[in-house]
Design an enzyme around this catalytic site. Sequence first.
Site, PDB file in Angstrom:
ATOM      1  N   ALA A  65      -3.026   5.773  -2.005  1.00  0.00           N
ATOM      2  CA  ALA A  65      -2.644   6.844  -2.547  1.00  0.00           C
ATOM      3  C   ALA A  65      -1.708   7.738  -1.948  1.00  0.00           C
ATOM      4  CB  ALA A  65      -4.102   8.017  -2.909  1.00  0.00           C
ATOM      5  N   GLY A 108      -5.624   3.334  -2.514  1.00  0.00           N
ATOM      6  CA  GLY A 108      -5.616   3.202  -3.565  1.00  0.00           C
ATOM      7  C   GLY A 108      -4.956   1.854  -4.093  1.00  0.00           C
TER       8      GLY A 108
HETATM    9  N1  CAA Z   1       1.063   8.105   1.672  1.00  0.00           N
HETATM   10  C1  CAA Z   1       1.512   8.841   2.352  1.00  0.00           C
HETATM   11  N2  CAA Z   1       2.286   8.222   3.501  1.00  0.00           N
HETATM   12  C2  CAA Z   1       1.834   7.228   3.975  1.00  0.00           C
HETATM   13  C3  CAA Z   1       0.945   6.155   3.816  1.00  0.00           C
HETATM   14  C4  CAA Z   1      -0.148   6.543   2.062  1.00  0.00           C
HETATM   15  N3  CAA Z   1      -1.185   6.436   1.871  1.00  0.00           N
HETATM   16  N4  CAA Z   1       0.604   5.387   3.816  1.00  0.00           N
HETATM   17  C5  CAA Z   1       1.685   4.947   4.788  1.00  0.00           C
HETATM   18  N5  CAA Z   1       2.593   5.907   4.280  1.00  0.00           N
HETATM   19  C6  CAA Z   1       3.900   6.489   5.161  1.00  0.00           C
HETATM   20  C7  CAA Z   1       3.611   7.258   6.830  1.00  0.00           C
HETATM   21  O1  CAA Z   1       3.249   8.505   6.609  1.00  0.00           O
HETATM   22  C8  CAA Z   1       5.001   6.268   7.650  1.00  0.00           C
HETATM   23  O2  CAA Z   1       5.908   7.517   6.633  1.00  0.00           O
HETATM   24  P1  CAA Z   1       6.753   8.484   8.507  1.00  0.00           P
HETATM   25  O3  CAA Z   1       8.162   7.291   9.082  1.00  0.00           O
HETATM   26  O4  CAA Z   1       7.820   9.318   7.688  1.00  0.00           O
HETATM   27  O5  CAA Z   1       5.725   8.441   9.619  1.00  0.00           O
HETATM   28  C9  CAA Z   1       5.336   5.242   6.219  1.00  0.00           C
HETATM   29  O6  CAA Z   1       4.881   5.355   5.203  1.00  0.00           O
HETATM   30  C10 CAA Z   1       5.496   3.661   7.237  1.00  0.00           C
HETATM   31  O7  CAA Z   1       4.088   4.192   7.924  1.00  0.00           O
HETATM   32  P2  CAA Z   1       3.823   3.379   9.350  1.00  0.00           P
HETATM   33  O8  CAA Z   1       4.392   4.053   9.955  1.00  0.00           O
HETATM   34  O9  CAA Z   1       2.319   4.180   9.264  1.00  0.00           O
HETATM   35  O10 CAA Z   1       3.846   1.950   9.432  1.00  0.00           O
HETATM   36  P3  CAA Z   1       3.266   1.278  10.525  1.00  0.00           P
HETATM   37  O11 CAA Z   1       3.562  -0.231   9.972  1.00  0.00           O
HETATM   38  O12 CAA Z   1       2.660   1.694  11.561  1.00  0.00           O
HETATM   39  O13 CAA Z   1       1.184   1.207   9.808  1.00  0.00           O
HETATM   40  C11 CAA Z   1      -0.121   1.485   7.841  1.00  0.00           C
HETATM   41  C12 CAA Z   1       0.860   0.850   8.406  1.00  0.00           C
HETATM   42  C13 CAA Z   1      -1.587   0.547   8.226  1.00  0.00           C
HETATM   43  C14 CAA Z   1      -0.321   0.919   6.223  1.00  0.00           C
HETATM   44  C15 CAA Z   1      -0.634   2.750   8.165  1.00  0.00           C
HETATM   45  O14 CAA Z   1       0.749   3.359   7.610  1.00  0.00           O
HETATM   46  C16 CAA Z   1      -1.336   3.457   7.190  1.00  0.00           C
HETATM   47  O15 CAA Z   1      -3.086   3.365   7.957  1.00  0.00           O
HETATM   48  N6  CAA Z   1      -1.159   4.413   6.330  1.00  0.00           N
HETATM   49  C17 CAA Z   1      -2.934   4.895   5.553  1.00  0.00           C
HETATM   50  C18 CAA Z   1      -3.705   3.614   4.448  1.00  0.00           C
HETATM   51  C19 CAA Z   1      -4.749   4.776   3.865  1.00  0.00           C
HETATM   52  O16 CAA Z   1      -4.910   5.740   4.785  1.00  0.00           O
HETATM   53  N7  CAA Z   1      -4.610   4.462   2.567  1.00  0.00           N
HETATM   54  C20 CAA Z   1      -5.370   4.997   2.384  1.00  0.00           C
HETATM   55  C21 CAA Z   1      -5.068   6.375   1.438  1.00  0.00           C
HETATM   56  S1  CAA Z   1      -5.976   7.340   0.689  1.00  0.00           S
HETATM   57  C22 CAA Z   1      -6.498   7.256  -0.698  1.00  0.00           C
HETATM   58  O17 CAA Z   1      -6.134   5.584  -1.547  1.00  0.00           O
HETATM   59  C23 CAA Z   1      -7.844   7.209  -1.437  1.00  0.00           C
HETATM   60  C24 CAA Z   1      -7.660   6.867  -2.730  1.00  0.00           C
HETATM   61  O18 CAA Z   1      -9.139   6.262  -3.300  1.00  0.00           O
HETATM   62  C25 CAA Z   1      -7.102   6.334  -3.617  1.00  0.00           C
END
Ligand code: CAA
Length: 257
Positions: A65, A108
């Site tokens: 999400a 999500g």
């Molecule tokens: N929401 C918003 N933006 C996100 C995102 C998310 N879930 N995941 C990645 N992005 C964005 C990053 O902020 C980044 O944006 P900017 O370039 O503007 O900084 C862009 O996507 C690229 O991401 P990274 O630079 O972090 O890429 P990476 O290759 O270094 O890492 C990753 C990849 C490990 C997937 C990392 O992006 C990450 O940990 N993302 C979040 C994962 C997460 O916590 N997901 C759960 C969300 S909460 C949820 O889903 C609640 C639910 O129950 C439904």
Amino acid sequence: MAYETILVETRGKVGLITLNRPKALNALNSQVLAELLAATQAFDANPQIGAMVLTGSDKAFAAGADIKEMQSKTYVDMYLEDFFSGWETFARTRKPIIAAVAGYALGGGCELAMMCDFIIAADTARFGQPEITLGVMPGMGGSQRLTRFVGKSKAMDMCLTGRMMDAAEAERSGLVSRVVPATELVEEALKSAAKIADFSLPAVMMVKEAVDRSYETTLAEGLRFERRLFHSTFALEDQKEGMAAFSQKRTANFRNR
Ligand code: CAA
């Protein structure tokens, strides 16, 4: 409808939806939800379509999400909006949807893949429920659906530690139906969807309804539900055609597809 966060195509009788927010690794915000609902409902209503494939990019099916959309919300906002409840509408899509997952399917993203009818994973796929690392917990079904897919021990492990599962572990655990090379992912999913779309559509939809019912009911009620649906397939011309084709050693030519 012009879509901004997804790409929508048809391939024969298959609807192909590609999540397309590459800069945010396909994070699922309200716009993605609204567009996905519009696209799946349009395919559901389109008699030319028999099945769908939902995919993302090579790097991410969806990284969760949208954290940035949620960050400043209060409890009252979340409660009044009944945040995430719209995904229940997605999960009620009546035609089959195959999730074709490459790269990250986190939070999500993993939950969305599990809302589909089965998951085909690329060898690059990584599944996880990392909400705990954000000080929250799964909210789109992860604690419920993941537990039903992989059992309590692994679901607890994933949701409590936030660790990721690779494609091989996901297949071993029953989360995904099969793993294919990343380069063949979408073609394989389209091939399966085309096969489904070539069967009798009412029979296909009844199979989906019956398997889904197994999650919601007792074995005795589920068996009764299945038997009633099975009986009703004998009202289909396609039952006559399918069984006649078998007896005549030819390929069935279903009318309702
Ligand atoms: N929401 C918003 N933006 C996100 C995102 C998310 N879930 N995941 C990645 N992005 C964005 C990053 O902020 C980044 O944006 P900017 O370039 O503007 O900084 C862009 O996507 C690229 O991401 P990274 O630079 O972090 O890429 P990476 O290759 O270094 O890492 C990753 C990849 C490990 C997937 C990392 O992006 C990450 O940990 N993302 C979040 C994962 C997460 O916590 N997901 C759960 C969300 S909460 C949820 O889903 C609640 C639910 O129950 C439904």
